[in-house]
Design a protein around this motif. Structure first.
Motif, short mmCIF file in Angstrom:
data_model
loop_
_atom_site.label_atom_id
_atom_site.label_comp_id
_atom_site.label_asym_id
_atom_site.label_seq_id
_atom_site.Cartn_x
_atom_site.Cartn_y
_atom_site.Cartn_z
N GLN A 217 -6.78 1.79 6.58
CA GLN A 217 -7.86 1.06 6.77
C GLN A 217 -7.71 -0.38 5.99
OE1 GLN A 217 -10.92 -0.50 8.65
NE2 GLN A 217 -10.29 2.13 8.98
N ALA A 218 -6.92 0.07 4.80
CA ALA A 218 -6.80 -1.06 3.72
C ALA A 218 -5.70 -2.09 4.54
CB ALA A 218 -6.37 -0.67 2.37
N ALA A 219 -4.72 -1.64 5.13
CA ALA A 219 -3.58 -2.22 5.74
C ALA A 219 -4.13 -2.97 6.66
CB ALA A 219 -2.38 -1.44 6.05
N THR A 220 -4.73 -2.45 7.86
CA THR A 220 -5.21 -3.16 9.02
C THR A 220 -6.29 -4.03 8.69
OG1 THR A 220 -7.04 -1.34 9.59
CG2 THR A 220 -4.44 -1.16 10.74
N ILE B 131 0.96 -1.17 -0.08
CA ILE B 131 0.03 -0.03 0.09
C ILE B 131 0.91 1.06 0.14
CG2 ILE B 131 -1.70 1.28 1.37
CD1 ILE B 131 -2.55 -1.53 2.57
N ILE B 132 0.66 2.04 -0.96
CA ILE B 132 1.57 3.28 -1.15
C ILE B 132 0.53 4.50 -0.63
CG2 ILE B 132 2.68 4.92 -2.72
CD1 ILE B 132 3.22 2.75 -4.41
N GLY B 133 0.95 5.08 0.73
CA GLY B 133 0.08 6.07 1.21
C GLY B 133 -0.54 5.69 2.51
N VAL C 76 -2.34 -1.18 -3.44
CA VAL C 76 -3.18 -0.05 -3.13
C VAL C 76 -2.34 1.30 -3.41
CG1 VAL C 76 -4.97 0.78 -1.35
CG2 VAL C 76 -4.55 -1.79 -1.68
N LEU C 77 -3.04 2.12 -4.09
CA LEU C 77 -2.54 3.46 -4.24
C LEU C 77 -3.55 4.59 -3.44
CD1 LEU C 77 -1.70 3.33 -8.18
CD2 LEU C 77 -0.17 2.75 -6.15
N SER C 78 -2.97 4.94 -2.42
CA SER C 78 -3.90 6.06 -1.63
C SER C 78 -2.73 7.25 -1.50
CB SER C 78 -4.34 5.35 -0.47
OG SER C 78 -3.33 4.87 0.14
N THR C 79 -2.26 7.90 -2.34
CA THR C 79 -1.24 9.08 -2.28
C THR C 79 -2.00 10.48 -1.89
OG1 THR C 79 -1.21 9.24 -4.54
CG2 THR C 79 0.54 7.67 -3.21
#
Length: 453
Positions: free
Chosen positions: A16-19, A7-9, A137-140
């Motif tokens: 939330q995506a990570a956890t 996940i970037i960002g 996942v891109l969330s920059t």
């Protein structure tokens, strides 16, 4: 073997995506170059609300006689306010970091980019690292938009990122931009004691909101001494010594000690290696996504501001959660997608503004039949007890079925109260479901059942 997420960002979407993915059994690496918790969240949203809360406290103290108290006074300690903001940011950042670590998420400090569809290259202080991923996942996020005509010096001419808090409290602030961020700046600095001029390119503030809501806010601004320049589009900013002058396209101008640009944002999509992975962007730089937040490369997901959807932390966090579930195979069949039109939002002015679902003006524009009911807070006992009867509750429903389609609230604690209407909209409840709920008395929430009735 566990699915490998990169996940970037590390903003609300990425966290939330990570956890959530980690809880579902994924092997997760979160790449963040700046602040864990999200720059927009912890450098913009949270500090601004902290400053607004301080301004609100000042106003309550100054209105003490209206509560049957002897006049008291308070003065702003700007250095103490900056320390308070720093403390809140540090606590929230530590909390996010601890949560990630507790879920086994690997936190990698650096700038990430796509090297290929399944490879992420991360530039760190120790050198480049290559990460292989099954899911990316891109969330920059995004950054403030700066037009060519505005020479931002980050001292007299500010972006939103410079203002939480600013280098110094402006004596006279010129706010450029009629949207949510702009009106919050007007309210915030007026509450802290600055003189404020507000340049609005349209004929109302908040041009995307209910005209009745906008009118209530305009009336409050004018009562507080804010100078409104409506129908004026800023085209230039000049700094001369300790003065800033903003020129408008109709010949009018406004001068102050500082000016701030609140005219939108642009996505952080440059330098992400999107072309190398075959990920498409639109003409504005936002990544093209489907209803599952998948890009044109199915295993590369996008969330938050970069997706071009509603730029709200709550939306970004829910996107991150949905991405984790989809990528981990929890939705192999039909499932409930995010409905952005049913997302609640709030504006932390005074009075607060909040809305959700179908707006009255939009329904009329579409020729849709609706039922609109409205109750002023001046008829609410708790509002009178709190000495703040400003505003109203408005509920939009289907006249045939009684199903709640939307609503707007202007008044104290609107951001909290809108949750009831948001639940009704998302759950397909009817106005009678609100009316028949046994709510607390006296409470501001009673205005919800009164409006539903």
């Amino acid at each position: 073997m566990a699915k490998r997420f990169v996940i970037i960002g590390g903003g609300p979407a990425g966290n939330q995506a990570a956890t959530h993915a980690a809880r579902l059994g994924a092997e997760v690496t979160l790449v963040e170059k700046d602040i864990v918790g999200g720059a927009a969240h912890l450098w913009d949203c949270i500090p601004s609300k902290a400053m607004i809360a301080t301004g609100g406290a000042l106003r309550l103290i100054n209105e003490a006689p209206g509560m049957g108290l002897t006049q008291v006074s308070a003065a702003l300690d700007f250095d103490a306010l900056k320390e308070r903001i720093g403390s809140i940011e540090a606590r929230l950042q530590a909390s996010v970091t601890e949560l990630l670590e507790s879920q086994g998420v690997r936190l990698l400090r650096g700038r990430g980019r796509l090297a290929s569809p399944h490879e992420v290259l991360v530039d760190t202080d120790e050198g480049a690292q290559h990460l292989e991923a099954d899911v990316i996942v891109l969330s920059t996020g995004s950054r403030p938009r700066i037009p060519d005509w505005a020479a931002v010096d980050h001292h007299r001419v500010l972006t939103t990122r410079d203002a939480y808090p600013p280098p110094e409290l402006p004596d006279h602030l010129v706010v450029i931009g009629a949207g949510v961020t702009g009106v919050e700046f007007v309210h915030m600095f007026a509450s802290l004691g600055s003189e404020v001029t507000f340049i609005v390119s349209r004929q109302q503030v908040l041009p995307q909101k209910d005209p009745e809501v906008a009118a209530a806010l305009e009336a409050d601004f004018l009562a507080r001494g804010v100078r409104l320049l409506k129908g004026a589009r800023a085209v230039g900013v000049e700094v001369a010594g300790e003065s800033v002058t903003v020129r408008c396209d109709d010949g009018r101008s406004a001068s102050g000690s500082h000016a701030i640009l609140a005219i939108g944002s642009i996505p952080n999509s440059e330098g992400l290696g999107l072309d190398a992975a075959g990920v498409k962007v639109d003409r504005s730089g936002y990544v093209v996504v489907n209803h599952n937040c998948q890009s044109t490369v199915p295993h590369i997901y996008v969330a938050g501001d970069l997706s071009g959807k509603l730029p709200l932390s709550s939306v970004a966090a829910m996107q991150g959660r949905k991405i984790a579930e989809h990528a981990m195979g929890l939705h192999v069949g039909p499932h409930r997608h995010l409905d952005y039109e049913k997302a609640a939002s709030a504006i932390f002015t005074e009075p607060e503004i909040a809305d959700v679902g179908l707006a009255e003006a939009d329904a009329f524009a579409e020729g849709r039949k609706i039922r609109v009911t409205k109750v002023p807070f001046s008829a609410n006992a708790k509002a009178l007890i709190d000495n703040d009867p400003r505003g109203f509750v408005k509920i939009v429903s289907d006249p045939a079925t009684g199903v709640v389609l939307g609503g707007s609230i202007v008044g104290r604690h609107a951001a909290e109260l809108i949750s009831v209407i948001a639940l009704a909209v998302n759950a397909g409840l009817r106005v009678t479901d609100i009316v028949e709920s046994l709510l607390v008395h006296p409470a501001l929430a009673e205005a919800l059942s009164d409006a539903a009735e």
